[in-house]
Design a protein around this motif. Structure first.
Motif, mmCIF file in Angstrom:
data_model
loop_
_atom_site.group_PDB
_atom_site.id
_atom_site.type_symbol
_atom_site.label_atom_id
_atom_site.label_comp_id
_atom_site.label_asym_id
_atom_site.label_seq_id
_atom_site.Cartn_x
_atom_site.Cartn_y
_atom_site.Cartn_z
ATOM 1 N N VAL A 35 0.798 -1.236 0.000
ATOM 2 C CA VAL A 35 0.000 0.000 0.000
ATOM 3 C C VAL A 35 0.825 1.280 0.000
ATOM 4 C CG1 VAL A 35 -1.969 -1.138 1.127
ATOM 5 C CG2 VAL A 35 -0.257 0.015 2.546
ATOM 6 N N VAL A 36 2.152 1.152 0.149
ATOM 7 C CA VAL A 36 2.971 2.370 0.237
ATOM 8 C C VAL A 36 3.643 2.668 -1.107
ATOM 9 C CG1 VAL A 36 3.378 2.202 2.730
ATOM 10 C CG2 VAL A 36 4.949 1.058 1.153
ATOM 11 N N LYS A 42 9.651 -0.244 2.638
ATOM 12 C CA LYS A 42 8.964 -1.468 2.176
ATOM 13 C C LYS A 42 8.958 -1.569 0.656
ATOM 14 C CE LYS A 42 4.400 -1.875 3.001
ATOM 15 N NZ LYS A 42 3.212 -2.245 3.791
ATOM 16 N N ASP A 74 -5.800 -1.948 2.259
ATOM 17 C CA ASP A 74 -5.402 -2.730 3.439
ATOM 18 C C ASP A 74 -6.191 -4.015 3.681
ATOM 19 O OD1 ASP A 74 -3.428 -0.942 4.218
ATOM 20 O OD2 ASP A 74 -4.878 0.343 5.210
ATOM 21 N N SER A 92 1.468 -4.012 7.641
ATOM 22 C CA SER A 92 2.061 -3.595 8.910
ATOM 23 C C SER A 92 1.544 -4.530 10.005
ATOM 24 C CB SER A 92 1.740 -2.129 9.175
ATOM 25 O OG SER A 92 0.840 -2.002 10.221
ATOM 26 N N LYS A 95 -2.068 -4.598 11.399
ATOM 27 C CA LYS A 95 -3.237 -4.890 10.563
ATOM 28 C C LYS A 95 -3.688 -6.348 10.593
ATOM 29 C CE LYS A 95 -2.481 -0.882 7.684
ATOM 30 N NZ LYS A 95 -1.869 -0.318 6.487
ATOM 31 N N ASN A 148 9.910 -0.541 9.334
ATOM 32 C CA ASN A 148 9.808 0.826 8.821
ATOM 33 C C ASN A 148 10.489 1.674 9.878
ATOM 34 O OD1 ASN A 148 9.254 3.371 7.923
ATOM 35 N ND2 ASN A 148 7.289 2.842 7.047
ATOM 36 N N ARG A 171 -6.460 9.705 12.369
ATOM 37 C CA ARG A 171 -6.510 8.483 11.549
ATOM 38 C C ARG A 171 -5.532 7.455 12.114
ATOM 39 N NH1 ARG A 171 -2.622 5.138 8.604
ATOM 40 N NH2 ARG A 171 -4.007 3.564 7.778
ATOM 41 N N GLN A 173 -4.376 3.008 11.969
ATOM 42 C CA GLN A 173 -4.483 1.695 11.313
ATOM 43 C C GLN A 173 -5.484 0.849 12.112
ATOM 44 O OE1 GLN A 173 -0.325 0.264 10.206
ATOM 45 N NE2 GLN A 173 0.082 1.610 11.924
ATOM 46 N N PHE A 194 -4.874 3.073 4.523
ATOM 47 C CA PHE A 194 -3.731 3.968 4.282
ATOM 48 C C PHE A 194 -3.954 4.805 3.017
ATOM 49 C CE2 PHE A 194 0.675 4.606 2.616
ATOM 50 C CZ PHE A 194 1.145 5.402 3.655
ATOM 51 N N ASN A 211 2.625 8.366 11.775
ATOM 52 C CA ASN A 211 3.321 7.498 10.819
ATOM 53 C C ASN A 211 4.816 7.780 10.891
ATOM 54 O OD1 ASN A 211 2.909 5.474 8.651
ATOM 55 N ND2 ASN A 211 0.981 6.550 8.367
ATOM 56 N N LEU A 236 6.390 1.034 13.825
ATOM 57 C CA LEU A 236 5.627 0.491 12.679
ATOM 58 C C LEU A 236 6.559 -0.367 11.842
ATOM 59 C CD1 LEU A 236 3.040 2.396 10.500
ATOM 60 C CD2 LEU A 236 4.531 0.675 9.524
ATOM 61 N N TYR A 238 6.668 -4.477 9.504
ATOM 62 C CA TYR A 238 5.879 -5.338 8.619
ATOM 63 C C TYR A 238 6.162 -6.824 8.826
ATOM 64 C CZ TYR A 238 5.864 -0.814 6.341
ATOM 65 O OH TYR A 238 5.740 0.529 6.102
HETATM 66 C C1 LMR Z 1 -0.430 2.694 7.569
HETATM 67 O O1 LMR Z 1 -1.524 2.226 7.242
HETATM 68 O O2 LMR Z 1 -0.296 3.799 8.096
HETATM 69 C C2 LMR Z 1 0.811 1.865 7.310
HETATM 70 O O3 LMR Z 1 0.586 0.576 7.751
HETATM 71 C C3 LMR Z 1 1.155 1.840 5.856
HETATM 72 C C4 LMR Z 1 2.338 0.943 5.615
HETATM 73 O O4 LMR Z 1 2.158 -0.106 5.027
HETATM 74 O O5 LMR Z 1 3.429 1.354 6.018
#
Ligand code: LMR
Length: 337
Positions: A35-36, A42, A74, A92, A95, A148, A171, A173, A194, A211, A236, A238
C-alpha cells in the motif's frame, strides 16, 4: 488414409509437446501487493526481493510488485492473499487484528521498544516465531519481519503535550491498541485505509495521524499537515507473508532460492529503513510546508507517562503473556517508570 491419420496424430503430438515446452518456460508469477510508495523502505525492499528472486531462480520466478494500493487496499489485500489472488504481502503488524490474530498488536504498544535493537530481540526470538505460527491456520505463512520505523504525530495544530491531542480526529491503522492509545490522549481515533488517508487529511475528515516520516513524505501528507512532532512513541514494521498453499506447492529448489532472496531482502530492508526515514524527515523540513518539532526529554517523558498505561489495558486484547515475553526479551520494566 492410414498416412493421413498418422500425420494428424504426429502433428497433434508435436502441438502438445510445443505447448508443454512453452509451459515449462513460463515463469512462476508471484504477485506482491502493498500500500505504500515504491520509494519507501517497504517499497524498495519489495523491489529488491523481486530482482533477487529473478536472479537466484535464473528467471524461473517473476515477482510482480504492485505498490501504492494499486491492486488492493489494506483490508482487501489480506483477503486476496487467502483466496490466492495475490501470493505475497507485507502488511504492517498493526493490521492482523481483523484476521483474528490480535497478538501482533502488541507491537503497537506505545513506548514498548526503545529502538530497533529492542525490536530485533523480539522478532528474532521465540515470540517472533510463535506469532508467525498463529498465521498458519489462516492459510498464511510468515516469512520475515521488515522495519519501517518509529512514528511521529502530525496535525494542523502544534503538538507539544498529550493534552494537545484532545478532541482531534486521528486516523489510525486497524488496531485496537492504537484505538486505546488515541483515546488515552483524549483524541478520537478513526480507522481508515492507508490509501485514503491523504484525502481525509486534505478534506478535514480527520485532523491528524501518526506514521514514520517515509510514509508521511511519500504520501505528501506533510503538504496537508502543518505540524509534525517527532515523538517516536510507537513502532511500525511489517510481516512479509505468503499464501501457504502456494508457497508449499513450489518446487523445492525454487522455494530454497526464494528463501535466500527473502533473507537478502530482509537484511536490505532493515539496513535502509532508518536512513530512508531520516532522509524523508529532512525532505519534509526542506519543503517548508510543515513545522517539525522535536520534543525535549521531559516533553517526551510526559507522553510516555500518559501512554504506558495502555500496556496494562491491552492485556486482554494481545495477551498478558505476549506483553511479558516482550518485556523479558527487551528488559523493559514498567515498575521503573
Ligand atoms: C499505515 O496504514 O499507516 C501503514 O501501515 C502503511 C504501511 O504499510 O506502512
Amino acid at each position: 488414409m492410414k498416412l493421413r491419420v498418422l500425420l494428424a496424430g504426429l502433428s497433434a503430438g508435436l502441438a502438445l509437446l510445443a505447448s508443454q515446452m512453452v509451459w515449462a518456460q513460463q515463469p512462476i508469477v508471484i504477485k506482491f501487493s502493498h500500500v505504500v510508495a515504491a520509494n519507501t523502505p517497504k517499497g524498495k525492499a519489495a523491489d529488491f526481493f523481486a530482482a533477487k528472486a529473478a536472479e537466484l531462480t535464473g528467471g524461473r520466478v517473476k515477482v510482480e510488485v504492485y505498490p501504492n494500493s494499486t491492486l488492493y487496499k489494506d483490508k482487501e489485500e489480506i483477503e486476496a492473499l487467502q483466496l490466492g489472488s495475490v501470493q505475497m504481502l507485507a502488511p504492517s503488524l498493526s493490521k492482523f487484528g481483523p484476521l483474528g490474530v490480535k497478538e501482533f498488536e502488541a507491537f503497537d504498544l506505545p513506548f514498548i521498544f526503545d529502538g530497533v535493537d529492542d525490536l530485533r530481540k523480539v522478532t528474532n526470538g521465540p515470540l517472533g516465531k510463535q506469532l508467525f505460527d498463529k498465521l498458519q491456520p489462516k492459510g498464511i505463512l510468515g516469512l520475515a519481519y521488515w522495519d519501517n520505523g518509529f512514528k511521529s504525530f502530525s496535525a494542523n495544530k502544534p503538538i507539544r503535550t498529550p493534552a494537545d491531542l484532545k478532541g482531534l480526529k486521528m486516523r489510525i491503522q486497524s488496531s485496537d491498541v492504537l484505538k486505546t492509545q488515541m483515546r488515552e490522549l483524549g483524541a478520537l481515533p478513526q480507522v481508515m485505509a492507508f490509501g485514503e488517508t491523504y484525502q481525509a487529511l486534505q478534506t478535514g475528515v480527520v485532523d491528524g495521524t501518526e506514521n514514520p516520516h517515509s510514509n508521511l513524505y511519500t504520501q505528501k501528507m506533510h503538504e496537508v499537515q502543518k505540524y509534525v512532532t517527532v515523538t517516536d512513541h510507537g513502532y511500525l514494521g511489517y510481516a512479509v507473508i505468503v499464501n501457504k498453499k502456494f508457497w508449499e506447492g513450489l518446487p523445492p529448489d525454487v522455494r530454497k532460492s526464494l528463501e535466500e532472496a527473502m533473507a537478502q531482502a530482509t537484511r536490505y530492508a532493515n539496513q535502509i529503513a532508518q536512513v530512508e526515514n531520516d532522509n524523508a524527515l529532512e525532505a519534509v523540513k526542506k519543503s517548508g510546508k510543515t513545522t517539525v518539532y522535536v520534543p525535549t526529554k521531559e516533553e517526551r517523558a510526559a507522553f510516555k507517562k500518559v501512554l504506558v498505561g495502555v500496556h496494562k489495558k491491552m492485556e486482554a486484547r494481545v495477551g498478558k503473556e505476549t506483553i511479558e515475553a516482550i518485556y523479558k526479551a527487551t528488559g523493559f520494566d514498567p515498575a521503573k517508570l
